[in-house]
Design a protein around this motif. Structure first.
Motif, PDB file in Angstrom:
ATOM      1  N   GLN A 159       0.841  -1.195   0.000  1.00 17.20           N
ATOM      2  CA  GLN A 159       0.000   0.000   0.000  1.00 17.20           C
ATOM      3  C   GLN A 159       0.875   1.243   0.000  1.00 17.20           C
ATOM      4  OE1 GLN A 159      -3.628   0.456   0.393  1.00 17.20           O
ATOM      5  NE2 GLN A 159      -3.041   2.580  -0.021  1.00 17.20           N
ATOM      6  N   PHE A 160       0.468   2.271  -0.731  1.00 15.43           N
ATOM      7  CA  PHE A 160       1.187   3.540  -0.642  1.00 15.43           C
ATOM      8  C   PHE A 160       0.324   4.562   0.090  1.00 15.43           C
ATOM      9  CE2 PHE A 160      -1.331   4.578  -4.378  1.00 15.43           C
ATOM     10  CZ  PHE A 160      -1.576   5.940  -4.238  1.00 15.43           C
ATOM     11  N   THR A 161       0.978   5.577   0.618  1.00 19.26           N
ATOM     12  CA  THR A 161       0.252   6.635   1.308  1.00 19.26           C
ATOM     13  C   THR A 161       1.004   7.949   1.150  1.00 19.26           C
ATOM     14  OG1 THR A 161      -0.689   7.350   3.435  1.00 19.26           O
ATOM     15  CG2 THR A 161       1.421   6.201   3.509  1.00 19.26           C
ATOM     16  N   ALA A 215       5.345   9.949  -1.901  1.00 19.38           N
ATOM     17  CA  ALA A 215       4.529   8.866  -1.346  1.00 19.38           C
ATOM     18  C   ALA A 215       5.429   7.778  -0.776  1.00 19.38           C
ATOM     19  CB  ALA A 215       3.628   8.282  -2.427  1.00 19.38           C
ATOM     20  N   ALA A 216       5.011   7.226   0.364  1.00 22.01           N
ATOM     21  CA  ALA A 216       5.723   6.128   0.998  1.00 22.01           C
ATOM     22  C   ALA A 216       4.976   4.825   0.747  1.00 22.01           C
ATOM     23  CB  ALA A 216       5.862   6.373   2.494  1.00 22.01           C
ATOM     24  N   VAL A 217       5.738   3.747   0.617  1.00 23.11           N
ATOM     25  CA  VAL A 217       5.167   2.425   0.367  1.00 23.11           C
ATOM     26  C   VAL A 217       5.304   1.581   1.636  1.00 23.11           C
ATOM     27  CG1 VAL A 217       5.332   0.327  -1.014  1.00 23.11           C
ATOM     28  CG2 VAL A 217       5.749   2.562  -2.074  1.00 23.11           C
ATOM     29  N   TYR A 218       4.211   0.964   2.045  1.00 27.07           N
ATOM     30  CA  TYR A 218       4.200   0.116   3.229  1.00 27.07           C
ATOM     31  C   TYR A 218       3.799  -1.309   2.841  1.00 27.07           C
ATOM     32  CZ  TYR A 218       4.804   4.176   6.204  1.00 27.07           C
ATOM     33  OH  TYR A 218       5.319   5.285   6.815  1.00 27.07           O
ATOM     34  N   VAL A 219       4.398  -2.281   3.530  1.00 23.87           N
ATOM     35  CA  VAL A 219       4.138  -3.690   3.266  1.00 23.87           C
ATOM     36  C   VAL A 219       3.542  -4.319   4.525  1.00 23.87           C
ATOM     37  CG1 VAL A 219       5.104  -5.892   2.551  1.00 23.87           C
ATOM     38  CG2 VAL A 219       6.072  -3.758   1.666  1.00 23.87           C
TER      39      VAL A 219
END
Length: 220
Positions: free
Chosen positions: A165-167, A199-203
């Motif tokens: 997911q990115f945010t 944008a940051a990507v989270y796993v």
């Protein structure tokens, strides 16, 4: 490519890209809460997202396909069209995705109903899918909606599956309390600094002991 060559499938020409951006912006004007960003995600962000895939991904689902930026990156990464399912709720964006990627499974549906969608499509094999890439605006959603989306996602992911997911926010778009409730861990995978906005990507992955389990679905 010469000036008279047609654009490759899945790689729109400049004029087509302008039309795609206008389509996206028009949908944002209609419903800015449902369309979380003012413009489509960049290819830089798409590259950061696909970096988080397993080394040899099998079946992959994309939530909120939008204009197809992530879809294109997934295909370029080597995900076979038959192994890619794209879910888009917006009618016009769904139609746009079907036109761009006729070889991909493109479904109009709600991410909260993901299990029913893949059962209806006969998409996932036993053991679940390997990864889900999400272009959904989780940050702007209520806790209850986030819970339903994540529960649906992890019900179809395999035991080692990951939700990517990115945010645009400075931290994970899902609160620590909700992650604990659902038995999910998260780590930051990377930042697309040159995206507008950055944008940051989270796993997100399952904890070793969790109540959210993969389900067996019908093989296509």
């Amino acid at each position: 490519m010469s000036m008279i060559d047609p654009p490759l499938r899945g790689h729109p020409a400049k004029a087509d890209r302008s039309a795609i951006h206008w389509t996206f912006f028009r949908q944002w004007l209609k419903n800015p809460l449902a369309i979380a960003a003012l413009s489509p995600s960049s290819r830089r962000l798409a590259r950061e997202m696909v970096k988080q895939l397993p080394e040899h991904p099998g079946r992959v689902i994309e939530l909120g396909g939008g204009t197809g930026v992530f879809t294109r990156a997934l295909l370029e990464r080597g995900v076979h069209p038959n192994n890619l399912l794209v879910v888009e709720l917006n009618e016009e964006l769904h139609r746009l995705l079907q036109q761009q990627f006729p070889e991909v499974h493109v479904v109009r549906g709600d991410a909260r109903e993901l299990q029913a969608i893949i059962e209806g499509e006969g998409f996932a094999e036993a053991g679940g899918v390997d990864a889900i890439l999400s272009g959904l605006g989780l940050l702007s959603m209520s806790r209850g909606t986030q819970r339903r989306i994540l529960t649906a996602a992890f019900s179809v992911l395999g035991p080692n599956g990951r939700f990517i997911q990115f945010t645009y926010g400075p931290a994970s778009p899902v609160s620590r309390d909700l992650l604990t409730e659902l038995g999910i861990s998260v780590h930051r995978g990377g930042v697309a600094w040159r995206n507008v906005p950055p944008a940051a990507v989270y796993v997100f992955t399952r904890n070793r002991s969790t109540s959210i389990r993969a389900v067996r679905t019908h093989k296509r």
